[in-house]
Design an enzyme around this catalytic site. Structure first.
Site, short mmCIF file in Angstrom:
data_model
loop_
_atom_site.label_atom_id
_atom_site.label_comp_id
_atom_site.label_asym_id
_atom_site.label_seq_id
_atom_site.Cartn_x
_atom_site.Cartn_y
_atom_site.Cartn_z
N GLU A 26 -0.23 5.93 59.67
CA GLU A 26 -1.52 6.62 59.84
C GLU A 26 -2.68 5.67 59.50
O GLU A 26 -3.65 5.58 60.23
CB GLU A 26 -1.56 7.87 58.96
N ASP A 69 -12.67 12.53 56.51
CA ASP A 69 -12.81 13.68 55.63
C ASP A 69 -13.37 13.38 54.24
O ASP A 69 -14.28 14.06 53.78
CB ASP A 69 -11.45 14.34 55.43
C1 DGY Z 1 -6.57 17.29 57.24
O1 DGY Z 1 -6.10 18.42 57.07
O2 DGY Z 1 -6.32 16.34 56.50
C2 DGY Z 1 -7.40 17.05 58.40
O3 DGY Z 1 -7.96 15.79 58.42
C3 DGY Z 1 -8.47 18.09 58.53
O4 DGY Z 1 -8.55 18.29 59.86
#
Ligand code: DGY
Length: 438
Positions: A410, A181
């Protein structure tokens, strides 16, 4: 680091405890046929997370592995799109929820996608069922064939809606579609997107330290893009024509290529000869597309900003992912291995998602430096496929050592090994089961 590895190897119990723990995480994050990435922070079904979870399940429960993919495809649109989130039930710990997306689907879904890994996952499940018994049962084969048809429609969606001019590379229209992201690769293109004018409340920073998450200026633009596409009725043609963010992400294109090659194998297995021919022609075109993302100066691949018509000169882990696709020449594979090895030599744990000597490297912030188990899997298997076995093994050992030190986090700090982000994470557990701890 070496001490960690020795500890892992010398204490056999530790390995089997970790395997038990990984299975337990997948079971605990199971919400009845689909797996949430982690409790609270991500309370729904995510597209590529689920594909990796399916591979993790395949190591001990083939039926449950197939169910994971079937649940994901229950959210497929008539256009073939498999959205990045399926909102199977309500939860108030995540933003943006179904009302913000406004896609009017049943079950409710987001309106964008994520790196496609489901053909690779299905091929993996079939291989696992082959080695676990005399071969896949009739029921497994029938379910796999039904999934295959849906995956084919998904791939056709990518080609039709995200490469409408048939260039051989697909574009992402939102940074979330890349799966990485807040990678610095998007910074310039995202800064050109206006921020939303509507106030909203993020939930992620109430659950995880904000220094591990994307910044507010990024979220303001993530939400602007969602609102824009919602106002366009999620119509692919209108989105393509009006988006202010259109990037050919090298990571997504490489993962798509690998998934499409696995899809060709599935088509061959199911005797779908016309599709084999059609997909082979498309794979050739995709290969040429990947070549246009090669940077001779960097000795690795880069993404391309399609609105500015230039390569984005910001190297990230994604530039090594064509190794996963498995089609690199010996020269290019050697160049990629050389550069990746340099990045790892600057870290205590590899592979970082940005080189530690890059100005934008941030050891704790999500996709701006931390190590991710699933990325390590793809890089390591890609290196192995190209004959770079020592580096492939090194990355695998680093992954196992990180899990031994910090659990199934994660992501991980490449300089300290600290576990970051969402605590007990399904795809890290899946990677542990399917690869890192085997
Ligand atoms: C988040 O909300 O962090 C996700 O990666 C978007 O899908």
């Amino acid at each position: 680091m070496d001490g960690q590895i020795d500890r892992l190897q010398s204490v056999g119990d530790l390995r089997s405890n970790l395997i038990d723990e990984a299975r337990d995480i997948l079971r605990r994050n199971d919400r009845g046929g689909y797996t949430v990435p982690t409790d609270a922070l991500y309370p729904f079904q995510w597209n590529w997370d689920s594909a990796f979870c399916a591979m993790g399940f395949a190591s001990f429960d083939i039926d449950r592995a197939l169910t994971e993919l079937e649940s994901l495809y229950s959210g497929q649109w008539a256009s073939g799109l498999v959205p990045h989130i399926i909102f199977h039930r309500d939860a108030d710990t995540y933003f943006p929820g179904p009302q913000v997306w406004g896609t009017h689907q049943t079950p409710p879904t987001s309106g964008i996608s994520q790196p496609p890994v489901t053909a690779s996952a299905l091929a993996y499940i079939l291989n696992a069922s082959q080695s676990a018994s005399a071969g896949p049962s009739q029921d497994t084969l029938a379910r796999a064939r039904a999934l295959y048809q849906k995956i084919l429609a998904y791939h056709d969606w990518w080609a039709r809606e995200r490469d409408p001019n048939g260039t051989g590379v697909v574009a992402i229209l939102h940074p979330w579609e890349s799966g990485s992201d807040n990678s610095p690769v998007w910074d310039e293109a995202l800064k050109a997107v206006p921020p939303t004018q509507n106030p909203f409340q993020r939930r992620d920073v109430a659950l995880v330290d904000s220094d591990m998450r994307p910044k507010q200026w990024e979220y303001d633009r993530y939400i602007y893009l969602v609102e824009l596409y919602r106002s366009l009725g999620w119509n692919g043609d209108r989105m393509w024509a009006q988006t202010p963010f259109k990037v050919a992400d090298i990571g997504l294109n490489a993962i798509l290529m690998r998934d499409e090659l696995d899809l060709i194998d599935l088509a061959e297995r199911f005797g779908d000869d016309d599709t084999v021919k059609r997909l082979k022609a498309r794979a050739l075109q995709r290969r040429k597309g990947l070549d246009r993302l090669w940077s001779e100066a960097r000795g690795m691949y880069l993404s391309r900003d399609l609105l500015r018509d230039r390569l984005v000169d910001v190297p990230s882990h994604a530039g090594f992912l064509p190794l996963w696709a498995g089609q690199e020449t010996p020269e290019r594979a050697a160049s990629l291995a050389h550069e990746l090895s340099r990045w790892i030599s600057l870290s205590r744990f590899g592979a970082p998602t940005m080189s530690p000597d890059h100005a934008e490297f941030d050891q704790r912030r999500y996709w701006r430096g931390p190590v991710w188990g699933i990325i390590n899997w793809m890089l390591s298997e890609g290196l192995r496929r190209h004959g770079h076995v020592a580096l492939a093994d090194e990355i695998k050992h680093h992954t196992a050592a990180l899990i031994a030190q910090s659990g199934f986090s994660e992501y991980f700090d490449p300089l300290t090994g600290e576990g970051l982000g969402g605590g007990v994470f399904s795809w890290t557990a899946a990677v542990g089961l399917a690869w890192a701890l085997d």
